[in-house]
Enzyme design. Sequence first.
Site, short mmCIF file in Angstrom:
data_model
loop_
_atom_site.label_atom_id
_atom_site.label_comp_id
_atom_site.label_asym_id
_atom_site.label_seq_id
_atom_site.Cartn_x
_atom_site.Cartn_y
_atom_site.Cartn_z
CG ASP B 332 -2.15 -0.76 1.03
OD1 ASP B 332 -2.64 -0.75 -0.12
OD2 ASP B 332 -2.64 -1.38 1.98
CB ALA B 404 -18.58 11.06 2.31
CE LYS B 420 -8.15 22.01 3.98
NZ LYS B 420 -8.95 22.15 5.19
#
Lengths: 602, 707
Positions: B332, B404, B420
């Site tokens: 990862d 989300a 942002k």
Amino acid sequence: MTANSVLQITVYVLVLLACAKPLGGYMARIYEDRPAGLNRWLAPVERLIYRLCSVNPAVEMRWTDYTVALLLFNLLGLLALFALQRLQGVLPLNPQHLPGISPDSAFNTAVSFATNTNWQGYGGEITMSYLTQMLGLTVQNFVSAATGMAALVALTRGFARRNADTIGNFWVDLTRGTLYILLPLATALALVLVSQGVVQTFSPYRTVALTQPVTYEQAKLGDDGQTLEDAAGNPVTETVAVREQTLAVGPAASQIAIKQLGTNGGGFFNVNSAHPFENPTPLSNFLEMLAILLIPAALCHTFGVLIGDTRQGWAILAAMTVVFVTLIVVIVPLEQAGNPALSALGVDQQPQASQPGGNMEGKETRFGITNSALWALATTAASNGSVNAMHDSFTPLGGMIPMWLMQLGEVIYGGVGSGLYGMIVFAIVAVFVAGLMIGRTPEYLGKKIEAYEVKMASLVILIPPFVVLVGTAVAVMVDVGKASVANAGAHGFSEILYAFSSAGNNNGSAFAGLSANTPFYNTALGLAMLFARYWLAVPTLAIAGALAAKKVVPFGPGSLPTHTPLFVVLLIGTVLIVGALAFLPVLALGPVVEHLQLFGAH
Amino acid sequence: MSNEKSHASLYGPDIRTPALKRPHSALLGPELLQQAVWESFGKLAPQTQFKNPVMFVVYLGSILTTLLWLQALFGQGEAPAGFIFAVTVWLWFTVLFANFAEAVAEGRSKAQAAFLRSAKRDIMAKKLDAPRRDANYSKVASPLLRRGDVVIVEAGDFVPGDGEVIEGVASVDESAITGESAPVIRESGGDFSSVTGGTRVLSDWLVVRISTNPGESFLDRMIAMVESAKRQKTPNEIALTILLVAFTLIFLKTTATLLPFSLYSVETAGGGQPITITVLVALLVCLIPTTIGGLLSAIGVAGIGRMMQKNVVATSGRAVEAAGDVDVLLLDKTGTITLGNRHASTFIPATGVLENELADAAQLASLADETPEGRSIVVLAKQKYGLRERDIHALGATFVHFTAQTRMSGVNLEGRQIRKGAADAVSAHVLELGGTFPRQIQSLVDDVARRGSTPLVVADGARALGVIELKDIVKGGIKERFAELRQMGIKTIMITGDNRLTAAAIAAEAGVDDFLAEATPEAKLKLIRKHQEDGRLVAMTGDGTNDAPALAQADVAVAMNTGTQAAKEAGNMVDLDSNPTKLIEIVETGKQMLMTRGALTTFSIANDVAKYFAIIPAAFASTYPVLGVLNVMGLATPASAILSAVIFNALIIVALIPLALKGIRYRPVGAAQLLRTNLLIYGLGGLIVPFIGIKAIDMLLVSVGLV
């Protein structure tokens, strides 16, 4: 070594290696069914054979089917040869009216030729009719060789294929090997040999007048068969003059060509290629000697081509050649040094223009030291077994080296097909241990070597020493075994050991001192040959089947390279260590003791 | 994500395993040795010996010579009783030394198991009637808890069993399992929701759904693994055992047939004594590969033990062995290759916007943002533009959290809406407010992505101000480790959710061989399968539930201890330190185990040459004195020669125990070089060492007057 020796050896080895690439490439084309000339021109013949035998060449076999086909075919050949020998008295082409052969000898010879061993307990010209030689022995010379090559090609497919469950079709491999490889080579060689004076005829044996009649004294026998004695009690002698001799002839060249090419080795005549009608000239000697190693060496390249990496084949050929050349360099001086017992008597054993010098007992003057020693090495390196000199008469260590070459498992070139598949099995063992040393589960040619392959490989390296040692042990324990030994002491032991080393590795050469045509030896050696051939072929084919089913691991920097000089050394080490460790004690009791005693006494 | 533990080890700059934290027995502690000595006798039971075919042959040989000794003692012996006794004693020592090696290796594992077991205590669980914090609970002993039961664990309580947090956040002391004293945070949802039985909640509370039945917990599996390590042979161990059996059989028939050969030689030479059974047994034991045979199981047990020392729990020896074979490593990006948190590195204003203006807006938007990225923006604004941190409450601003759905965060103050976020989210936001999203900003965004950084766009109201570049920090030293892996023949593949451009840039910087961008669980699984179909062995690490399918598919799958229960169950190893780079060390340990086996096998076989030179002339001294020339070592007498070989053969097992336990050193130098080195050390060394050793023992025997 004399300069002449070095030159002859160099020429031999170079010609052998030069032939490996073209012939190896040709054989690869044959087995892959790519165009190679002959296999297109003779394709109708091939198709006809399949039709006659109702074989479908397109059907692929699993390893088990392949093995069953191989075994059945060999069994059939064995039975046919046995029957032919037993019945030869009533069959045609028997100008000398030779009778049928005893059951134990017929069994031994049938096994011997079917297993590509060609151990000969009999003397050819006084035992076998022309029909038996041609239809029985010569045919087996072809098909036993083709069988070995087929098994090798099957193993090769195990490496080349991935996730496959079949390894080819035995009938197709057998047919192609015989029709396109062995037949053309044997035909060509037979013709050249005939040009050199090797006989090829159906005529009965010739009776010829001796140019130098021989006379000798012989005890006179009375009517009761007892020696007559004069009044003083001395035997009465008479002078006998021999003016003529019976010369054995026959269809020899055709059999000799394939006996050399197919690593069979069974001579037409009793003394094999030491016989002037079997091997008359230096040129015939060179070609016959070349023919011994020709196919086994070239098959290494065939293997490389078939698995798609020719470097792998060359590495194996290199390993074989290094051992072979090293042993030449050892054996020729041993024979050239001569016998210290003769030196002690003031016999000049130095090589000169007029004599080869060295240990010439049992050697032909037309071949000399170098070509006799070279032949002895080639014939035992390959599982050929033909001879042009008597190995029994070599110096103790000079005789040990051919014996040890056989004990190594017939993998230094070895039998056609069988030698290479034996060597590949050794490579599997070498890779297994070495692979561990680099920290990976071992793999050879991209195939992982796991418990099953190790198990089968173990059988292959285990069985020949087992057969040789147990056979020899039985022979030295029973009276019928000991009774056949001609020489006392360590040499007699070597004779028995040599016989079982030869049979137990399918070589077929002999230390002549042992009278092996007895029911005991015919049976014991017959069984040894059977075990050594089929108990090795079956596990080898099992490996082929297991490997074919595997995936191929791609080669990377973490993989063990198996084409490098390091690997060649490793492979040689494995073969030598296994061979040396198993046989060192027994060789110590035979040739080594004999050598020490001989040189210690003088 | 405010997990102290995971920050400490997942994202720490240290890519090597931290020092051992758990009490480990020293390599050969006196207590352990003493126990091992006793156990070596206990292992003399035939059924135990039978499991090791090579040593079983020695065992039978020892029994045979013992009987021969008794025969010599009480009647007509085949050789002097003293000689048979000496050989017999050393044969028994050979067996005992092999037992001892195994016992020492097991002893270390047993100590580890005992430590684990101490963490497994009966706990009174507070079993809830309903999966809510405020439901009623009843006290139940932990062994009675079944899968699916829900318990509440409060500050000071021990977690009664493995499970999934379904409610609450708490700090947990996991030192009983991991040896790590710093507490870790466990919370419901996400990748840090699993708890292990035997750990203790330090503060707050957790509602846990138990996920295992009694006897199946992680701790149970660990203990079982450690204790049963010796019992299950790995595939390679089985293959090697077969080969060793083959060698044993070769030597068995070589020595067994020597008896008839010797009898025949005596008969034909007309003198001397046939070889004795005692000498034959001595020869056999010297020739068969007892060195590797005696140490084989110790090597396996020690391999798993070394994993434990690295704080990795393997669920099978097979997994450790497979680790040595790994061809492809999936890593990862975040936490393994790069530090977990990205840092703001530059503010890139749009045309017509001052850098300061952008920095100011970016700082305002991040003041209340506690994520590492948010903090780094504030830090950058201060360092580079001297903008001091302002109190968000004093400004009267309200913080807008990241969700989300919006994928933006920021502040609302004095009618200003500063935001942002990801370029597309901000672009949508600006367009919605009636502004425009300049093409120039889009090209800035692309530039930043191409550099391997993450672009955040800042907007004030409907006006897009510019781009913040968040830079991934590649861990120091990681490039060198990848180069080592390449040397080992292992391909590294970086897995990341980033887009291709970003991924490519980081991959180049870190020196990985390949990368998988925009990785989904399906894409990971597909990648693993593709490599496996090509015949490669794939290793990966993972911690999330969505890693579970890939972990289950990979050949070597290391789950992070901080990860979810699903991940831990899918993997075949658990890293208690949760350090993804440890995969590299796991591979090395696997390789070491295989190398040790190969090296000792080579050594064992190579030893035989010297032993022949010792025993053969001695064995046939009376029949064929000429064979004395083979006594190249100049050993004193036939008896001392045979005894020296047997003693050497026994002592070499003891001498190599430390090597078997530690494993031979692995250096990433490429296969050919490694083979050359090891062949030289263990092959050539194996040829030479016994010549010296046997001669030395012989001299010693002579000097003390034993022979």
